[in-house]
Design a protein around this motif. Structure first.
Motif, mmCIF file in Angstrom:
data_model
loop_
_atom_site.group_PDB
_atom_site.id
_atom_site.type_symbol
_atom_site.label_atom_id
_atom_site.label_comp_id
_atom_site.label_asym_id
_atom_site.label_seq_id
_atom_site.Cartn_x
_atom_site.Cartn_y
_atom_site.Cartn_z
ATOM 1 N N VAL A 16 0.861 -1.145 -0.002
ATOM 2 C CA VAL A 16 0.019 0.090 0.216
ATOM 3 C C VAL A 16 0.971 1.392 0.034
ATOM 4 C CG1 VAL A 16 -1.819 1.237 1.285
ATOM 5 C CG2 VAL A 16 -1.884 -1.005 1.088
ATOM 6 N N GLU A 17 2.040 1.215 0.736
ATOM 7 C CA GLU A 17 2.840 2.411 0.881
ATOM 8 C C GLU A 17 3.620 2.818 -0.316
ATOM 9 O OE1 GLU A 17 5.713 1.820 3.935
ATOM 10 O OE2 GLU A 17 4.444 1.980 5.481
ATOM 11 N N VAL A 18 4.036 1.767 -1.222
ATOM 12 C CA VAL A 18 4.362 1.917 -2.388
ATOM 13 C C VAL A 18 3.380 2.130 -3.581
ATOM 14 C CG1 VAL A 18 5.967 0.860 -4.157
ATOM 15 C CG2 VAL A 18 6.528 0.669 -1.795
ATOM 16 N N GLY A 19 2.070 1.397 -3.463
ATOM 17 C CA GLY A 19 1.095 1.396 -4.332
ATOM 18 C C GLY A 19 1.416 0.552 -5.526
ATOM 19 N N LYS A 20 2.301 -0.665 -5.285
ATOM 20 C CA LYS A 20 2.538 -1.620 -6.461
ATOM 21 C C LYS A 20 2.537 -2.938 -5.812
ATOM 22 C CE LYS A 20 6.083 1.450 -8.669
ATOM 23 N NZ LYS A 20 7.601 1.365 -8.781
ATOM 24 N N TRP A 21 2.347 -3.825 -6.975
ATOM 25 C CA TRP A 21 2.357 -5.090 -7.068
ATOM 26 C C TRP A 21 3.882 -5.661 -6.856
ATOM 27 C CZ3 TRP A 21 -2.120 -7.945 -5.343
ATOM 28 C CH2 TRP A 21 -3.364 -7.295 -5.499
ATOM 29 N N HIS A 22 4.025 -6.593 -5.946
ATOM 30 C CA HIS A 22 5.293 -7.329 -5.903
ATOM 31 C C HIS A 22 5.179 -8.910 -6.152
ATOM 32 C CE1 HIS A 22 8.934 -9.369 -4.212
ATOM 33 N NE2 HIS A 22 9.652 -8.177 -4.690
ATOM 34 N N ILE A 23 5.754 -9.376 -7.177
ATOM 35 C CA ILE A 23 5.949 -10.881 -7.398
ATOM 36 C C ILE A 23 7.161 -11.436 -7.220
ATOM 37 C CG2 ILE A 23 5.386 -12.462 -9.411
ATOM 38 C CD1 ILE A 23 3.486 -10.404 -10.625
#
Length: 87
Positions: A16-23
């Protein structure tokens, strides 16, 4: 080194802080599928891919197995569509 099938996995996390998905994946099919979506790659080897989905990616992504329909079920769905189109 190829991992045994029982140890292959894919982890998808939304930060949420970065606003991105990590895979982070060790499943070969997902390595090939998500390699082109990643903007910032943290680790990429033959057996592992880890990174952040690119900012340019504006869609959604889904990891699920496609359903295989039986011939009878396809016919049922076709009938339902024909009836719905008649209305």
């Amino acid at each position: 080194m190829k991992l045994p099938r029982s140890e292959q996995e894919t982890i998808v996390i939304f930060d949420v802080e970065v606003g991105k998905w990590h895979i982070d994946t060790t499943y070969p099919t997902h390595i090939r599928k998500y390699a082109e979506l990643l903007g910032e790659i943290e680790d990429k080897t033959e057996d592992r891919l880890a990174g952040w989905i690119s900012d340019e990616f504006s869609g959604s992504f889904m990891v699920k197995k496609r359903k295989t329909l039986t011939k009878e079920r396809r016919q049922q769905i076709g009938e339902q569509l024909r009836k719905a189109r008649e209305l």
